[in-house]
Design a protein around this motif. Structure first.
Motif, short mmCIF file in Angstrom:
data_model
loop_
_atom_site.label_atom_id
_atom_site.label_comp_id
_atom_site.label_asym_id
_atom_site.label_seq_id
_atom_site.Cartn_x
_atom_site.Cartn_y
_atom_site.Cartn_z
N ASP A 15 8.62 3.86 3.12
CA ASP A 15 8.92 3.97 5.12
C ASP A 15 7.33 2.70 5.22
OD1 ASP A 15 8.58 3.77 7.83
OD2 ASP A 15 8.88 5.55 7.53
N THR A 16 8.16 1.60 5.18
CA THR A 16 7.18 0.51 5.03
C THR A 16 6.14 0.82 7.31
OG1 THR A 16 8.59 -0.94 6.70
CG2 THR A 16 8.70 -1.17 4.04
N ALA A 17 6.45 0.74 7.54
CA ALA A 17 5.97 1.37 8.83
C ALA A 17 5.08 2.39 8.65
CB ALA A 17 6.93 2.07 10.00
N LEU A 18 5.19 3.25 7.82
CA LEU A 18 4.16 4.88 7.21
C LEU A 18 3.19 4.29 6.59
CD1 LEU A 18 3.23 7.70 7.56
CD2 LEU A 18 5.00 8.22 5.82
N ALA A 19 3.33 3.25 5.90
CA ALA A 19 2.26 2.73 4.02
C ALA A 19 2.38 1.59 5.94
CB ALA A 19 3.79 1.64 3.83
N ALA A 20 2.23 1.09 6.61
CA ALA A 20 1.41 0.48 7.69
C ALA A 20 0.16 0.56 8.20
CB ALA A 20 1.51 -0.36 8.47
N GLN A 21 0.98 2.24 8.70
CA GLN A 21 -0.29 3.09 8.97
C GLN A 21 -1.46 3.43 7.92
OE1 GLN A 21 1.17 6.36 11.04
NE2 GLN A 21 2.95 5.05 11.13
N GLY A 22 -1.72 3.77 6.67
CA GLY A 22 -1.91 3.80 5.47
C GLY A 22 -3.00 3.34 5.00
N GLU A 23 -3.26 3.16 4.39
CA GLU A 23 -4.58 2.56 3.40
C GLU A 23 -4.48 0.93 3.62
OE1 GLU A 23 -7.57 3.43 3.05
OE2 GLU A 23 -6.56 5.57 4.04
N PRO A 24 -5.19 0.08 3.73
CA PRO A 24 -5.10 -1.08 3.88
C PRO A 24 -3.98 -1.97 2.33
CG PRO A 24 -7.63 -1.19 4.51
CD PRO A 24 -6.57 0.32 4.35
N GLU A 25 -4.93 -1.36 1.17
CA GLU A 25 -4.32 -1.52 0.00
C GLU A 25 -3.00 -1.18 -0.13
OE1 GLU A 25 -8.91 -1.47 0.12
OE2 GLU A 25 -7.53 0.15 0.26
N GLU A 26 -2.76 0.16 1.16
CA GLU A 26 -1.21 0.56 0.35
C GLU A 26 -0.10 -0.34 1.56
OE1 GLU A 26 1.50 4.63 2.23
OE2 GLU A 26 -0.93 4.26 2.41
N ARG A 27 -0.46 -1.06 2.33
CA ARG A 27 -0.28 -1.76 2.99
C ARG A 27 0.20 -2.69 2.16
NH1 ARG A 27 -3.30 0.02 7.45
NH2 ARG A 27 -4.92 -2.43 7.02
N ALA A 28 -0.51 -3.42 1.24
CA ALA A 28 -0.73 -4.35 0.89
C ALA A 28 0.01 -4.56 -0.17
CB ALA A 28 -1.92 -4.88 0.13
N LEU A 29 0.24 -3.72 -0.80
CA LEU A 29 1.59 -3.20 -2.15
C LEU A 29 2.92 -3.23 -1.13
CD1 LEU A 29 2.19 -2.58 -4.63
CD2 LEU A 29 2.06 -0.55 -4.78
N SER A 30 2.93 -2.58 -0.35
CA SER A 30 4.33 -2.38 0.00
C SER A 30 4.85 -3.82 0.35
CB SER A 30 4.38 -1.45 1.95
OG SER A 30 5.26 -1.74 2.43
N GLU A 31 3.97 -4.85 1.29
CA GLU A 31 4.44 -5.80 1.58
C GLU A 31 4.31 -6.75 0.49
OE1 GLU A 31 1.13 -7.31 4.33
OE2 GLU A 31 1.49 -6.29 5.55
N ALA A 32 3.61 -6.74 -0.74
CA ALA A 32 3.85 -7.42 -2.24
C ALA A 32 5.35 -7.50 -2.71
CB ALA A 32 2.54 -7.02 -2.82
N ALA A 61 -2.79 -7.79 -9.10
CA ALA A 61 -4.06 -7.48 -8.08
C ALA A 61 -2.99 -6.24 -6.56
CB ALA A 61 -4.07 -8.50 -7.52
N PRO A 62 -2.23 -6.53 -6.31
CA PRO A 62 -1.97 -5.31 -5.15
C PRO A 62 -1.44 -3.61 -6.26
CG PRO A 62 -0.98 -6.85 -4.66
CD PRO A 62 -0.98 -7.20 -5.85
N VAL A 63 -0.92 -3.71 -7.27
CA VAL A 63 -0.96 -2.61 -8.23
C VAL A 63 -2.47 -1.55 -8.22
CG1 VAL A 63 0.04 -1.49 -9.92
CG2 VAL A 63 1.62 -2.50 -8.65
N ASP A 64 -3.48 -2.82 -8.74
CA ASP A 64 -3.98 -2.58 -9.27
C ASP A 64 -5.74 -1.70 -8.37
OD1 ASP A 64 -3.87 -3.11 -12.51
OD2 ASP A 64 -5.19 -5.23 -11.68
N ALA A 65 -5.00 -2.40 -6.98
CA ALA A 65 -5.85 -2.47 -5.50
C ALA A 65 -5.97 -0.92 -4.74
CB ALA A 65 -6.42 -3.05 -4.98
N PHE A 66 -4.38 -0.85 -5.20
CA PHE A 66 -4.19 0.40 -4.56
C PHE A 66 -3.86 1.66 -5.48
CE2 PHE A 66 -0.71 3.83 -5.39
CZ PHE A 66 0.09 4.11 -3.76
N PHE A 67 -4.29 1.53 -6.64
CA PHE A 67 -4.68 2.49 -8.00
C PHE A 67 -6.05 3.00 -7.42
CE2 PHE A 67 -0.39 2.68 -9.72
CZ PHE A 67 -0.18 3.81 -9.38
N ASP A 68 -6.92 2.00 -7.06
CA ASP A 68 -8.55 1.74 -7.36
C ASP A 68 -8.41 2.25 -5.51
OD1 ASP A 68 -9.19 0.84 -9.77
OD2 ASP A 68 -9.56 -1.74 -8.96
N LYS A 69 -8.19 2.57 -5.02
CA LYS A 69 -8.63 2.96 -3.76
C LYS A 69 -7.22 3.63 -2.83
CE LYS A 69 -11.42 0.15 -3.51
NZ LYS A 69 -13.40 -0.15 -3.63
#
Length: 105
Positions: A15-32, A61-69
């Protein structure tokens, strides 16, 4: 592993809308992931496998950031399920381009 532990599948589209409410790294990975999947699918359709791999390489980069944060196993069950669906979508995108099980020999 989480699918086996939970007794359910996370194959639904995240759910991209739910991801958009999450952490910035989560949003970035979803969009990427959306952009990379579209580009990779177009490339595969024209048998431009190098282009497909290039599209997927933008996810590094988005995957790395996601798993880091981001904590995948969030306390909120909906957020956790969506994060697992996001990771499943990542797995599906890579399999669409590089499914080595289809190689004969």
């Amino acid at each position: 592993m989480e699918e086996k532990k939970d007794g359910r599948s996370y194959e639904a589209e995240p759910d991209t809308a739910l991801a958009a409410q999450g952490e910035p790294e989560e949003r970035a990975l979803s969009e990427a992931l959306v952009a990379a999947r579209e580009a990779a699918s177009r490339a595969v359709a024209t048998e431009d496998f190098a282009g497909a791999m290039q599209a997927l390489s933008t996810l590094r980069a988005p995957v790395d950031a996601f798993f880091d944060k981001v904590t995948v196993n969030a306390e909120d069950p909906a957020l956790r399920a969506n994060r697992l669906a996001l990771l499943n979508a990542l797995r599906a995108a890579t399999l669409e381009v590089a499914d080595f099980s289809r190689i004969e020999g």
